[in-house]
Motif scaffolding. Structure first.
Motif, PDB file in Angstrom:
ATOM      1  N   PRO A 115       0.942  -9.996  -2.585  1.00  0.00           N
ATOM      2  CA  PRO A 115       2.015  -9.064  -2.766  1.00  0.00           C
ATOM      3  C   PRO A 115       1.344  -7.530  -2.512  1.00  0.00           C
ATOM      4  N   LYS A 116       0.188  -7.333  -2.609  1.00  0.00           N
ATOM      5  CA  LYS A 116      -0.641  -6.204  -2.106  1.00  0.00           C
ATOM      6  C   LYS A 116      -0.188  -5.693  -0.561  1.00  0.00           C
ATOM      7  N   GLY A 117      -0.114  -6.903   0.123  1.00  0.00           N
ATOM      8  CA  GLY A 117       0.552  -6.681   1.484  1.00  0.00           C
ATOM      9  C   GLY A 117       1.783  -6.142   1.608  1.00  0.00           C
ATOM     10  N   TYR A 118       2.756  -6.676   1.152  1.00  0.00           N
ATOM     11  CA  TYR A 118       4.168  -6.287   0.899  1.00  0.00           C
ATOM     12  C   TYR A 118       4.192  -4.578   0.405  1.00  0.00           C
ATOM     13  N   LEU A 119       3.462  -4.492  -0.711  1.00  0.00           N
ATOM     14  CA  LEU A 119       3.377  -3.283  -1.084  1.00  0.00           C
ATOM     15  C   LEU A 119       2.634  -2.207  -0.278  1.00  0.00           C
ATOM     16  N   PHE A 120       1.570  -2.508   0.308  1.00  0.00           N
ATOM     17  CA  PHE A 120       0.946  -1.580   1.314  1.00  0.00           C
ATOM     18  C   PHE A 120       1.804  -1.423   2.301  1.00  0.00           C
ATOM     19  N   PHE A 121       2.421  -2.095   3.067  1.00  0.00           N
ATOM     20  CA  PHE A 121       3.282  -1.870   3.982  1.00  0.00           C
ATOM     21  C   PHE A 121       4.525  -1.141   3.784  1.00  0.00           C
ATOM     22  N   SER A 122       4.904  -1.189   2.671  1.00  0.00           N
ATOM     23  CA  SER A 122       6.201  -0.524   2.038  1.00  0.00           C
ATOM     24  C   SER A 122       5.785   0.764   1.822  1.00  0.00           C
ATOM     25  N   ALA A 123       4.475   1.161   1.428  1.00  0.00           N
ATOM     26  CA  ALA A 123       4.192   2.657   1.298  1.00  0.00           C
ATOM     27  C   ALA A 123       3.547   3.131   2.668  1.00  0.00           C
ATOM     28  N   PHE A 124       2.908   2.419   3.315  1.00  0.00           N
ATOM     29  CA  PHE A 124       2.237   2.724   4.598  1.00  0.00           C
ATOM     30  C   PHE A 124       3.105   3.213   5.778  1.00  0.00           C
ATOM     31  N   LEU A 125       4.107   2.118   6.217  1.00  0.00           N
ATOM     32  CA  LEU A 125       4.794   2.077   7.197  1.00  0.00           C
ATOM     33  C   LEU A 125       5.759   3.399   7.460  1.00  0.00           C
ATOM     34  N   PRO A 126       6.492   3.366   6.525  1.00  0.00           N
ATOM     35  CA  PRO A 126       7.491   4.796   6.465  1.00  0.00           C
ATOM     36  C   PRO A 126       6.912   6.144   6.580  1.00  0.00           C
ATOM     37  N   GLN A 127       5.513   6.326   6.684  1.00  0.00           N
ATOM     38  CA  GLN A 127       4.878   7.276   7.159  1.00  0.00           C
ATOM     39  C   GLN A 127       4.738   7.643   8.506  1.00  0.00           C
ATOM     40  N   PHE A 128       5.288   6.748   9.424  1.00  0.00           N
ATOM     41  CA  PHE A 128       5.044   6.686  10.730  1.00  0.00           C
ATOM     42  C   PHE A 128       6.673   6.612  11.194  1.00  0.00           C
ATOM     43  N   ILE A 129       7.513   6.371  10.406  1.00  0.00           N
ATOM     44  CA  ILE A 129       8.717   6.082  10.830  1.00  0.00           C
ATOM     45  C   ILE A 129       9.829   7.343  10.896  1.00  0.00           C
ATOM     46  N   ASP A 130      10.069   7.528  12.086  1.00  0.00           N
ATOM     47  CA  ASP A 130      11.214   8.849  12.347  1.00  0.00           C
ATOM     48  C   ASP A 130      12.609   8.246  11.820  1.00  0.00           C
TER      49      ASP A 130
END
Length: 209
Positions: free
Chosen positions: A125-140
């Motif tokens: 589950p860390k992977g899902y939470l990590f991507f949930s927090a990480f990816l939006p930082q790079f989304i326009d």
């Protein structure tokens, strides 16, 4: 999405991936046990899991795990249990590394190697939470999001594959210089590391909403 954004994402992803985690530890042991060619199956499994995790996050599964204590706990214990199982198997190993170029592949299929790495990632589950927090930082948010998530998934998968390949090559080369006792201890170290990761996952808690 600009080239600078992609490069920044790739750099941050590399820093996160190169720190030893379950999939890179498996790449190391797979390279040691089976050689580079067979270890590729595990890398493909881990890369596929990257697309699954990022796709799931794009569809909102990461947010669901962050919001639901029940589903977070289910996925957490599945992941911790599987990591612990792999760790125990390595601790009980008798040193079946690729010593002197002899591949330990008689009773292990490439499908099993593939599934092992894939399941390690998708049950964390860390992977899902990590991507949930990480990816939006790079989304326009002003642009279509699906193509951006797809681009980030490809970049992350490429970086992940390159790092795992490096670990697998390291394991394969190290195994050539190890005697049997050294092979046993290398596998036990990796097994202990996986057990430690299982323990850290077992005590991991969701951030309070």
């Amino acid at each position: 999405m600009s080239e600078i954004t992609i490069l920044a994402f790739a750099f941050v992803a590399f820093i996160g991936i190169v720190t030893p985690g379950p999939t890179v530890l498996l790449a190391l042991t797979n390279g040691s046990r089976y050689g580079i060619k067979r270890a590729l199956a595990g890398m493909v499994g881990a890369v596929l899991s990257d697309f699954v995790l990022i796709g799931a996050v794009a569809l909102g599964l990461g947010a669901l795990l962050a919001a639901s204590e029940f589903w977070f706990t289910v996925v957490k214990w599945l992941g911790a249990g599987y990591l612990a199982f792999l760790g125990v198997m390595l601790l009980r190993s008798k040193g079946t590394l690729n010593i002197a170029g002899k591949h330990d592949s008689a009773d292990v299929t490439t499908t099993a190697i593939f599934l092992k790495s894939f399941l390690v990632a998708v049950t964390n589950p860390k992977g899902y939470l990590f991507f949930s927090a990480f990816l939006p930082q790079f989304i326009d948010l002003g642009l279509p999001q699906a193509p951006q998530y797809a681009a980030l998934a490809v970049v992350f998968a490429a970086v992940d594959f390159a790092v795992m390949l490096g670990y697998a090559m390291l394991g394969s080369q190290a195994a050539r210089f190890l005697k049997h006792a050294g092979a046993v201890w290398l596998e036990r170290i990796c097994g202990g590391a996986l057990l430690a990761l299982a323990g850290s996952l077992a005590v991991y808690r969701r951030a309070a909403n």
